[in-house]
Enzyme design. Structure first.
Site, PDB file in Angstrom:
ATOM      1  N   GLY A 136       7.815   4.258   2.824  1.00 17.66           N
ATOM      2  CA  GLY A 136       8.400   5.496   3.311  1.00 17.66           C
ATOM      3  C   GLY A 136       9.860   5.306   3.619  1.00 17.66           C
ATOM      4  N   ASN A 137      10.436   6.342   4.230  1.00 12.93           N
ATOM      5  CA  ASN A 137      11.849   6.257   4.578  1.00 12.93           C
ATOM      6  C   ASN A 137      12.097   5.283   5.718  1.00 12.93           C
ATOM      7  OD1 ASN A 137      12.284   8.130   2.652  1.00 12.93           O
ATOM      8  ND2 ASN A 137      12.789   9.823   4.023  1.00 12.93           N
ATOM      9  N   PHE A 138      11.051   4.960   6.481  1.00 12.54           N
ATOM     10  CA  PHE A 138      11.262   4.154   7.687  1.00 12.54           C
ATOM     11  C   PHE A 138      10.570   2.801   7.624  1.00 12.54           C
ATOM     12  CE2 PHE A 138      11.118   8.670   9.281  1.00 12.54           C
ATOM     13  CZ  PHE A 138      12.497   8.812   9.286  1.00 12.54           C
ATOM     14  N   LEU A 181       0.812  -1.221   0.000  1.00 14.07           N
ATOM     15  CA  LEU A 181       0.000   0.000   0.000  1.00 14.07           C
ATOM     16  C   LEU A 181       0.843   1.269   0.000  1.00 14.07           C
ATOM     17  CD1 LEU A 181      -2.771  -1.009   2.562  1.00 14.07           C
ATOM     18  CD2 LEU A 181      -2.847  -1.163   0.067  1.00 14.07           C
ATOM     19  N   GLY A 182       2.027   1.207   0.561  1.00 16.10           N
ATOM     20  CA  GLY A 182       2.856   2.403   0.635  1.00 16.10           C
ATOM     21  C   GLY A 182       4.228   2.100   1.160  1.00 16.10           C
ATOM     22  N   ASP A 238       4.282  15.293  11.291  1.00 11.96           N
ATOM     23  CA  ASP A 238       4.408  14.764   9.928  1.00 11.96           C
ATOM     24  C   ASP A 238       3.083  14.852   9.185  1.00 11.96           C
ATOM     25  OD1 ASP A 238       5.786  13.754   7.787  1.00 11.96           O
ATOM     26  OD2 ASP A 238       5.515  11.655   8.358  1.00 11.96           O
ATOM     27  N   LYS A 268       7.551  -0.091   5.370  1.00 12.63           N
ATOM     28  CA  LYS A 268       6.635  -0.457   4.295  1.00 12.63           C
ATOM     29  C   LYS A 268       5.298  -0.830   4.921  1.00 12.63           C
ATOM     30  CE  LYS A 268       8.286  -3.258   1.184  1.00 12.63           C
ATOM     31  NZ  LYS A 268       8.759  -4.491   0.510  1.00 12.63           N
ATOM     32  N   VAL A 269       4.203  -0.463   4.227  1.00 14.30           N
ATOM     33  CA  VAL A 269       2.858  -0.800   4.681  1.00 14.30           C
ATOM     34  C   VAL A 269       2.226  -1.733   3.644  1.00 14.30           C
ATOM     35  CG1 VAL A 269       0.579   0.066   5.310  1.00 14.30           C
ATOM     36  CG2 VAL A 269       2.612   1.397   5.875  1.00 14.30           C
ATOM     37  N   LYS A 282       2.155  -2.377   9.045  1.00 13.42           N
ATOM     38  CA  LYS A 282       3.385  -1.602   8.876  1.00 13.42           C
ATOM     39  C   LYS A 282       4.552  -2.452   9.353  1.00 13.42           C
ATOM     40  CE  LYS A 282       5.515   2.808  10.196  1.00 13.42           C
ATOM     41  NZ  LYS A 282       5.311   4.078  10.922  1.00 13.42           N
TER      42      LYS A 282
END
Length: 1097
Positions: free
Chosen positions: A779-781, A776-777, A895, A783-784, A799
Site C-alpha cells: 500500500g501507500n504506507f 501478500l500486499g 478505509d 508492505k504486508v 505489516k
C-alpha cells in the site's frame, strides 16, 4: 459604477411592471429586425439579424417565466402569515439549478438567468484585472521613458493600449448583461451561482486540441468596401499566447491546433481584426481547463451508462411505487436464497487493454460558444489530462491505495494557526487588501487569509481562542461594525476569508459605517476596528511597541543587575502527544468512576513524562543509592511495574475492560549489575546510544494468574532508564495504590492462591524469530508479508513500516493509534476483525504481526468471478457487524474497500488494515483529516468539511454497490475526476435492480450526512432495520451460524494462491534503509512492542 445596492428593493408590483416594459421593448426590437431583414439582400446582415431575433425571443421567454414566477409568489404572499412563510420557502426551493460554468458560456445555455448572474460577476472581475494591467503598464512605460529605454517603454505602451481595448469590450458586455438583469433579490436566490468545489481550481497538465470551424454575428471593425478585413483567432493559456489561426476574410477556418499545457488554468479565445497593421480584439471569451475536463468526464459517463439502461433512483419505475423489478428473483431484495446473477453491464470487459480503451473513450466537445460582447464561435475541444501518479480509475474494478493529507507546517501568531494554502482563483488579503494569487497563509480555525509577508503583521487574536490564552497586543479602538444585508451586484471580496462574495443578497453583509463587506458567516470573525483598517492598526501597534520597554525586557535587565541564587532544574512542557491525550481525556472520563478519575489526575500531575526526563539534569546520588539504582531484570520483574509510554493507550485500557490480561514486552535498556557505576550513570544520560533496536534483551513476561489480572499502568516506559530515587519509589507506591483501587472497582475477582514469587517463562521477540515466505500486499504506507514463526512453525502476516517514512510524515501517533485499534479488536476476539499477535521494532522499522487469513481479499475474488446477490449480501452483513463493533468502541474506520476485506478458509470475512482508523469518535464527534481511498471517500471528506462516523456508512454503500454491480458508482480518469463525481454526480442504477436494493443504496449514498442512513444515534442498527436486511438474523451472522455461500480453495496451510500475483511474485525481502534516525526520532517509538495474550506464535 455601483457594485452593491442597499437592501431596499422595489415592491413586487413595480418589478412586474418593469419586466413587462422589458418584454415590450424586446418585441419592438424583433419587429425592427424583421423590417431591416426584408429590405436587404446582404447574407451577412440577414444572418446577423436572425441571431438578434433569436436572442431577443429568448430574453422574452426568460422575462415571461420570471414574471409568472413572481406573480405566483405575489398570490401566495397575499394569504395569511403562516402560509406566506411556507409558500416563500417553497418558492425559493422549487428551482435548484446545477449547471457548470462551461454550460453557462455556451450559446444554447440551459439557464439564461444563471448565465446573466455568472457573466455579471465574471465580467466585472475581468474588468478589475484589466484596469490593474493598464495602470501597471502605464507606470512601466513612464519609468522606462525616464531611464531612456524607449523600446521597453513602447512595449509597455502597447500592452496598455491592448488593455484599454479589452476594457472597452468588457464594459460593453457588462452593460448588456446589466440591462438584462432583474433587480430583485428573491430571484438572485433562485439563480445563485454554484460554489466551486475545492478541486475545481487545480492547475492541470495535458494536451489540449482546439479545432475552430467558424464565427458569426461578431461586430467587426468597419473597413472600406474595396478592402477586405483580416480576422484571426488567438488562443492564450494563462495570458500567454500559445497559438493563432491563419488570417481569414470570411470568418471560416478549418484548422486544428494541438497545445501542450503544463500546470495551467484558463484558456482565452480572442477574435482579432487587423487595423492599421495591428490586430485589435473585437470579441473574447474564457473557460477553465478544469471546466472543460469536467464536461468531457460527464460525456464519458453518459456514454458508458446511456446505452445500457441505467437511470437515477428517482426515475426508476420500481422506486416510484410499482415495487416490482424486471426479474422475479430480484423483486425481494437479494435475499440469502437469491442466487441469480446481477444485470450485466457493458463496462465489465476484463480483457480490454488500457490503451485501446482510452482510444474508444476519447470524447470531444463540439458546441457554439458565446463571445463577448457579441457573437458565437463553433469550436471542437478535447483535453487529455496527464495522469502524473500513474493511477487509472476508469474501467473494471482495481486496486487503489489510500491517501492521507500530509500534516502542514503551522505558523502561530496571536492564536492563529496559519498554514500555507494553494488557491487557483484570485483571492484578497484580509490585511493589506491586495490580490493574492496561488498561495497564501490561512488560519486553520477562523479561516483568516493573508499574504506570507503579512501574517507577521496580524494584530487580532484568533476568535477560536480565549482572551487569556495569548498575549496579543491590544488597541483601545473598540468600535463594532454595523453589518446589514446588502444586494451585491459586483465583484467584491470578503474582508476576512478573502474569497469572492456571491451575487445577490443571501450571504453578503456590509458595514453601514465604514463600508467593509464580508460573508454572513464571517461577521462575528471581523475585529471591532470600524473605521480603521488592519494595516493601519498594525502600524499604530508597531509604533507603540517601539516607544516602550516591555516588562519582560525590564525583568531581564534586573536579572543581570543582581545575581540570583541557583535554580532547580526546570521541567519542560509536556510533549504534543501528551497534550493531545490529555485534551481528549474528558470524553473517556465519563466512563470511569469518580474515585478512579481523581487518583489518575493526581498521578498525572506528579509523574514526569519521558520528554521531561529527557531534558532533566542528571541527579547526583550517594554511593548507596547508586547501588540500588541498578535493576536486574529478575528483581524488576516482580518488585516494580512496567510503565507504558503510550499514555493514550493506557488510559483507554483503564476506561474500557480493565480486566483484560496482558503480556508485557519490556522495551527498556538492559543493565548489568556488575558494571561500573560511572558507566551506569553515563548510560542513564543517553539511553539511546545502545538502544535495544533488535529486541535482543526484550522479554515477554508471562505472568501468573494473579499477576496477569493486574492492569498495566497508563504510563509504562516513561521512567525507564531513569535512576530510581526515593522519590521514584514513592511514585511506584502510588502506582500500586492506583492499581489496587482499579482492581477493586473494575476487575473480576479471582480465587487464586498462587504465590506472587512464582517464576516466569521468558522468550525473545524479534525479527530473527520469523522467516519471510511471500509478499501478500503493498500500500501507500507499507508492505504486508507472509512469515513463519521459527519457534512454533505457525504462519502469520507481518505489516512492515519504515520508521523514516513515519517520522517524515509525522505519523508516529497514527501508528500508536493503529496498535490501540488492534488491541480493541483483540479485546473481544471479534469474528470479523483481524487480530494482532504481537508488534515489535528494529532500528529502522516497526512490525505488526497479525493472524494470516489465507483466503485472499474480496478484490481478488471479485476480479475472478462476479458475486451473486446472495454472496454480496452475506459479506455486507458481516462487514456491517464489524463496523458496528468499531463504532461501539468510538472508532471510525475510514478505509473500507474490497482490498481490506479478507476471506477466511471457512468463507467468512475479516476486516483488516487499521492504519486510517480514528479513535474517540462517538455520536456527534467530528474530525477533519482528508484521508481515505478516493472512490470510497464521502462528499464531506472531499469538500474538506468536518465529518463524523457516518462516512463509514457512505463507504459501506459504495462497497455494497461494487459487490452487487461489479463497478464503482463514481467514475473518472484520476482522483480529481472521482472527487468531482462524488460531489456533483447523481448515482445511476440498472433499471432491473430490485426496489429494496436501490432503496438501501440510495439511503447509504446520500450526500447530506445528516440524512444518511446510519447517521443517527442508533448508528448501525438503523441499517440493520432497513427492509433490505429484513430476512437476516444478525445474531446468527455474528455467531457464524449461517453457511458461507462460497468457500475459497486452499490447497495447504502455506498456499497463498488466493493473493494477487502482482505482489506474490515479488521476492520477500526487506530493502536496505540508509537513513540514520536520531535519538529524538527513536523516542517516538518507545513502548511500541507488545505481545497479545492469545498470541499463537
Amino acid at each position: 459604477m455601483s457594485t452593491s445596492q442597499p437592501s431596499q428593493q422595489q415592491n413586487p408590483e413595480q418589478v412586474v411592471n418593469d419586466i413587462r416594459q422589458k418584454i415590450e421593448k424586446e418585441r419592438k426590437i424583433i419587429q425592427g429586425f424583421n423590417d431591416v431583414k426584408r429590405n436587404t439582400n446582404n447574407p451577412e446582415v440577414i444572418q446577423k439579424w436572425k441571431s438578434k431575433i433569436i436572442e431577443s425571443q429568448s430574453m422574452i421567454d426568460y422575462y415571461q417565466e420570471t414574471m409568472n414566477k413572481l406573480t405566483r409568489q405575489m398570490q401566495r404572499l397575499n394569504t395569511n402569515s403562516s402560509s406566506r412563510t411556507a409558500s416563500r420557502s417553497s418558492v425559493i426551493s422549487e428551482y435548484k439549478p446545477s449547471y457548470s460554468n462551461f454550460d453557462l458560456i455556451k450559446y444554447e445555455c440551459p439557464s439564461l438567468g444563471n448565465k446573466i448572474q455568472f457573466m455579471l460577476q465574471y465580467l466585472e472581475f475581468k474588468l478589475q484585472v484589466e484596469n490593474k494591467y493598464s495602470e501597471a503598464n502605464k507606470k512601466l512605460s513612464h519609468l522606462y521613458l525616464m531611464d531612456g529605454d524607449k523600446s521597453s517603454s513602447n512595449a509597455a505602451e502597447g500592452g496598455r493600449a491592448e488593455s484599454d481595448q479589452r476594457i472597452q469590450l468588457l464594459e460593453k458586455a457588462l452593460k448588456k448583461y446589466q440591462k438584462f438583469s432583474i433587480n430583485d433579490h428573491e430571484f438572485d436566490r433562485d439563480y445563485e451561482i454554484m460554489d466551486s468545489t475545492k478541486h475545481s481550481r487545480k492547475l492541470l497538465t495535458g494536451r489540449l486540441t482546439v479545432s475552430i470551424t467558424c464565427i458569426r454575428d461578431v461586430d467587426h471593425i468597419a473597413t472600406a468596401l474595396a478592402k477586405k478585413r483580416e480576422t484571426v483567432v488567438v488562443i492564450k493559456v494563462d495570458d500567454l499566447e500559445k497559438a493563432r489561426t491563419k488570417p481569414s476574410k470570411n470568418d471560416n477556418w478549418n484548422e486544428e491546433m494541438v497545445i501542450d499545457v503544463d500546470k495551467s488554468h484558463e484558456i482565452e479565445l480572442a477574435v482579432m481584426d487587423k487595423q492599421n497593421g495591428i490586430y485589435v480584439p473585437v470579441a473574447v471569451n474564457w473557460f477553465s481547463l478544469f471546466d472543460l475536463a469536467e464536461e468531457i468526464r460527464k460525456k464519458k459517463v453518459a456514454k458508458d451508462q446511456g446505452s445500457s439502461g441505467w437511470l437515477p433512483a428517482a426515475n426508476l419505475p420500481q422506486t416510484g411505487g410499482s415495487g416490482a423489478g424486471t426479474g422475479s428473483s430480484m423483486t425481494g431484495g437479494a435475499s440469502y436464497g437469491a442466487t441469480s446473477p446481477l444485470p450485466a453491464h457493458n463496462d465489465l470487459r476484463p480483457s480490454v487493454s488500457p490503451s485501446s480503451d482510452a482510444k474508444e473513450n476519447k470524447v470531444s466537445v463540439s458546441t457554439w460558444l458565446s463571445l463577448e460582447p457579441g457573437g458565437q464561435m463553433l469550436i471542437n475541444l478535447n483535453f487529455e489530462k496527464s495522469i502524473t501518479n500513474g493511477k487509472q480509475f476508469r474501467g473494471p474494478l482495481g486496486r487503489h491505495g489510500a491517501i492521507r493529507q500530509k500534516k502542514e507546517e503551522v505558523f502561530e501568531k496571536h492564536g492563529h494557526q496559519f498554514v500555507q494554502k494553494q488557491f487557483y482563483n484570485i483571492m484578497s488579503c484580509a490585511l493589506c487588501g491586495e490580490f493574492l494569487r496561488y498561495t497564501g497563509y490561512q488560519c486553520q480555525d477562523c479561516k483568516f487569509l493573508c499574504h506570507k509577508k503579512c501574517y507577521q503583521k496580524v494584530v487580532t487574536k484568533c476568535i477560536s481562542k480565549s482572551g487569556s490564552d495569548y498575549d496579543a497586543a491590544q488597541l483601545n479602538h473598540r468600535i463594532p461594525h454595523r453589518f446589514e444585508p446588502i444586494t451585491n451586484h459586483g465583484t467584491k471580496w470578503c474582508c476576512h476569508c478573502g474569497y469572492i462574495l456571491p451575487w445577490g443578497k443571501k450571504n453578503v453583509r456590509k458595514c453601514t459605517e465604514c463600508g467593509v463587506m464580508c460573508h454572513a458567516q464571517c461577521t462575528h470573525l471581523v475585529p471591532d476596528f470600524c473605521g480603521m483598517s488592519l494595516q493601519m492598526a498594525n502600524e499604530i501597534l508597531a509604533t507603540i511597541e517601539s516607544t516602550k520597554v516591555s516588562p519582560k525586557k525590564a525583568q531581564h535587565q534586573q536579572s543581570h543587575a543582581k545575581p540570583l541564587p541557583p535554580k532547580p532544574p526546570i521541567e519542560s512542557k509536556p510533549s504534543m502527544d501528551s497534550e493531545e491525550t490529555l485534551h481528549n481525556e474528558p470524553s473517556y472520563k465519563s466512563l470511569r468512576p469518580a474515585s478512579v478519575v481523581h487518583q489518575d489526575t493526581n498521578f498525572v500531575s506528579k509523574l514526569p513524562t519521558t520528554v521531561q526526563n529527557k531534558y532533566q539534569e542528571p541527579v547526583e546520588l550517594p554511593p548507596q543509592q547508586q547501588n540500588q539504582v541498578v535493576p536486574s531484570t529478575r528483581r524488576r520483574g516482580h518488585g516494580s511495574t512496567d510503565l507504558s509510554f503510550e499514555t493514550g493507550y493506557g488510559q483507554q485500557q483503564h476506561q474500557h475492560h480493565r480486566d483484560v490480561p496482558q503480556i508485557v514486552v519490556e522495551d527498556h535498556q538492559h543493565y548489568n549489575s556488575n558494571d561500573n557505576r560511572d558507566v551506569e550513570m553515563e548510560e542513564s544520560k543517553d539511553e539511546f546510544d545502545n538502544f535495544d533496536y533488535n529486541n535482543k534483551y526484550t522479554e515477554n513476561e508471562i505472568l501468573t494468574d494473579v499477576q496477569q489480572d493486574q492492569v498495566r499502568s497508563p504510563f509504562a516506559d516513561q521512567i525507564q532508564g531513569v535512576p530510581e530515587t526515593s522519590h521514584a519509589k514513592q511514585q511506584n507506591q502510588q502506582v500500586q495504590q492506583v492499581q489496587q483501587q482499579e482492581e477493586l472497582g473494575h476487575q473480576r475477582t479471582h480465587s487464586s492462591g498462587k504465590s506472587g514469587k512464582s517464576k516466569r517463562r521468558k522468550r525473545k521477540v524479534g525479527l530473527d524469530d520469523f522467516q519471510f515466505l511471500a509478499v501478500l500486499g503493498k500500500g501507500n504506507f507499507g508492505k504486508v508479508m507472509l512469515a513463519e514463526s521459527r519457534h512454533t512453525s505457525k504462519l502469520c502476516a507481518i505489516k512492515v513500516l519504515k520508521k523514516d517514512f513515519i517520522v517524515e510524515n509525522d505519523e508516529a501517533e497514527s501508528v500508536k493509534s493503529e496498535k490501540r485499534v488492534f488491541l480493541t479488536a483483540n479485546k473481544e476476539m471479534h469474528p470479523f476483525l483481524l487480530n494482532l499477535h504481537c508488534c515489535f521494532q528494529t532500528e529502522n522499522r516497526i512490525y505488526f504481526v497479525m493472524e494470516y487469513i489465507s483466503g485472499g481479499d474480496l478484490m481478488w475474488h471479485i476480479q475472478k468471478n462476479r458475486f451473486t446477490a446472495k454472496r454480496a449480501k452475506f459479506y455486507a452483513c458481516e462487514v456491517l457487524l464489524g463496523l458496528k463493533y468499531f463504532h461501539d468502541n468510538g472508532i471510525v474506520y475510514r478505509d473500507l474497500k474490497l482490498d481490506n476485506i479478507l476471506l477466511t478458509t471457512k468463507g467468512h470475512i475479516k476486516i483488516g488494515d487499521y492504519g486510517l482508523c480514528k479513535e474517540d469518535m462517538w455520536h456527534k464527534s467530528t474530525t477533519s483529516t482528508f484521508c481515505g481511498t478516493p472512490e470510497f471517500m464521502a462528499p464531506e471528506i472531499v469538500a474538506g468539511k468536518a465529518y463524523d462516523r457516518s462516512v463509514d456508512w457512505w463507504a459501506f454503500g459504495v462497497l455494497l454497490f461494487q459487490m452487487l454491480l461489479c463497478q464503482s458508482p463514481f467514475k473518472g480518469d484520476d482522483e480529481d475526476d472521482i472527487f468531482n463525481a462524488i460531489e456533483n454526480d447523481e448515482v445511476k442504477y440498472p433499471i432491473n435492480l430490485s426496489r429494496q436494493t436501490v432503496l438501501v443504496l440510495q439511503a447509504l449514498l446520500t450526500k447530506d450526512p445528516s440524512q444518511r442512513l446510519g447517521s443517527g444515534p442508533k448508528d448501525a442498527e438503523e441499517i440493520m432495520e432497513h427492509p433490505y436486511f429484513h430476512d437476516v438474523n444478525f445474531d446468527d451472522v455474528l455467531n457464524c451460524r449461517i453457511p458461507a455461500p462460497y468457500i475459497p480453495e486452499v490447497q495447504s496451510e502455506h498456499d497463498y494462491s488466493n493473493f494477487d500475483k502482482e505482489f506474490t511474485s515479488e521476492t520477500p525481502r526487506l530493502t536496505p534503509v540508509e537513513t540514520v534516525l536520531t535519538s529524538e526520532m527513536q523516542e517516538q517509538f518507545r513502548g511500541f512492542s507488545h505481545i497479545s495474550d492469545n498470541a499463537t506464535i
